[in-house]
Design a protein around this motif. Structure first.
Motif, short mmCIF file in Angstrom:
data_model
loop_
_atom_site.label_atom_id
_atom_site.label_comp_id
_atom_site.label_asym_id
_atom_site.label_seq_id
_atom_site.Cartn_x
_atom_site.Cartn_y
_atom_site.Cartn_z
N SER A 58 0.82 -1.22 0.00
CA SER A 58 0.00 0.00 0.00
C SER A 58 0.85 1.26 0.00
N GLN A 59 2.11 1.15 0.41
CA GLN A 59 2.98 2.33 0.48
C GLN A 59 3.69 2.63 -0.84
N ILE A 60 3.62 1.71 -1.78
CA ILE A 60 4.33 1.87 -3.05
C ILE A 60 3.39 2.42 -4.11
N THR A 61 3.83 3.43 -4.80
CA THR A 61 3.05 4.05 -5.86
C THR A 61 3.83 4.01 -7.17
N LEU A 62 3.11 4.14 -8.27
CA LEU A 62 3.76 4.15 -9.58
C LEU A 62 4.66 5.36 -9.72
N LYS A 63 5.76 5.18 -10.43
CA LYS A 63 6.77 6.22 -10.69
C LYS A 63 7.57 6.57 -9.43
N GLU A 64 7.40 5.76 -8.38
CA GLU A 64 8.16 6.00 -7.15
C GLU A 64 9.63 5.66 -7.35
N LYS A 65 10.50 6.45 -6.74
CA LYS A 65 11.93 6.25 -6.89
C LYS A 65 12.37 4.95 -6.21
N ALA A 66 13.30 4.29 -6.85
CA ALA A 66 13.84 3.03 -6.30
C ALA A 66 15.30 2.91 -6.69
N GLU A 67 15.96 1.96 -6.08
CA GLU A 67 17.38 1.71 -6.35
C GLU A 67 17.60 0.20 -6.45
N ILE A 68 18.32 -0.21 -7.48
CA ILE A 68 18.58 -1.63 -7.73
C ILE A 68 20.06 -1.91 -7.47
N VAL A 69 20.32 -2.99 -6.73
CA VAL A 69 21.69 -3.47 -6.54
C VAL A 69 21.69 -4.96 -6.88
#
Length: 329
Positions: free
Chosen positions: A169-180
């Motif tokens: 529920s806390q995640i929205t589209l176009k939300e910033k993220a980081e991949i490792v």
């Protein structure tokens, strides 16, 4: 007289020692059971709420290319990892009839083969989308049917992250993220949440939702399909807000409290309203101000057991060891 005096002196010394030892023991017990407090300042700071998830690198669209007719591969013009454009010729093939005709012409010589190659042209195989060749399942001279996937393409790579249902529920589209990536732990890839699945998956009694995490710009060359990835979603970010350590908060009957240090140094129970938290720190909206100090009680449990006074004339004789009480159900 001298012996009597010595005996009296000895009893006086023993009595003083016993009284002193008993007093010290009592003082030591009180000291060990003394209530002390850990101090947590209420101060201005920044907080960043994140959600961690694991996932796998997969193509957003995975496309298998199959030949329109059965036949034999004449030439393969691409290799794995090569980027191609839509409509680009990636191979040339002969149908089963053309392959049989050319084989028969070879018995008559090179000129006959050349004549039939010009009369009966090879069939081109073209890329249906722009993307990357991730699998090449055929080599020159190899035969195949219409059910065989001779190439596999992907248009762009994404990370399919598994997010717990309690966090989705806390995640929205176009939300910033980081991949490792596990294969490249020192490299961080900036990304965004591109799509959130509507259907859940249950693994080991844990319900999760797949979130497509799309790298910003062009994905790095080292990123490969099938790699394991760790994704950090940046849910909320607040700066210059009032914060306190989360362990200083107490919740009773749905209300949140802090024990604030009073003027006399003793704790004062204060109701507060809280905002966001990252688990370690929590935002204070009302009830406290910068410079306040929150107190958390610490009780130093005595290390000595009942009846273990070394100065007791009875020592430990006749004492049975006390068994620990079972944990509360």
């Amino acid at each position: 007289m001298k012996n009597l005096f010595k005996k009296k002196l000895t009893w006086i010394v023993v009595t003083v020692l016993v009284i002193g030892a008993g007093s010290y023991y009592a003082w030591d017990q009180n000291r060990k059971n003394e209530v002390t407090y850990k101090k947590f300042p209420v101060e201005i700071g920044n907080i960043e709420v994140t959600i961690l998830a694991t996932g796998t690198v997969q193509p957003e669209n995975r496309l298998e290319i199959k030949a329109p007719v059965a036949g034999r591969m004449d030439r393969v013009l691409v290799k794995e990892g090569q980027k191609v454009s839509r409509g680009q010729v990636i191979a040339m093939m002969s149908s089963t009839e053309r392959a049989a005709m050319l084989d028969a012409a070879r018995a008559k010589g090179a000129e006959e083969v050349k004549r039939w190659e010009e009369l009966y042209l090879a069939t081109p195989i073209m890329a249906p989308i722009s993307g990357t060749i991730i699998l090449r399942n055929v080599e020159q001279g190899q035969t195949f049917t219409t059910t065989d996937a001779i190439f596999t393409m992907s248009d762009r790579l994404t990370v399919k992250a598994q997010v717990d249902e309690t966090d989705i529920s806390q995640i929205t589209l176009k939300e910033k993220a980081e991949i490792v990536l596990d294969a490249y732990p020192g490299e961080k890839i900036q990304a965004t949440a591109d799509q959130i699945a509507f259907d859940s998956k249950t693994v080991n009694s844990v319900t999760t939702y797949l979130v497509d995490v799309l790298p910003e710009g062009k994905p790095p060359e080292y990123m490969r399909s099938g790699m394991t990835a760790n994704v950090t979603f940046y849910v909320k970010n607040k700066k210059d807000i009032l914060l306190v350590a989360s362990e200083a908060l107490r919740v009773q009957s749905g209300l949140t409290y802090l024990n604030l240090q009073g003027r006399d140094g003793k704790p004062v129970n204060q109701e507060v309203k809280v905002g966001i938290t990252d688990g370690r720190q929590t935002e204070i909206l009302e009830g406290a101000k910068e410079g306040d100090v929150a107190l958390v009680e610490e009780v130093k449990a005595s290390e000595s057991k009942q009846g273990s006074n070394p100065f007791s004339p009875f020592g430990n004789r006749g004492q049975s060891k006390k068994r620990p009480s079972p944990p509360p159900k």
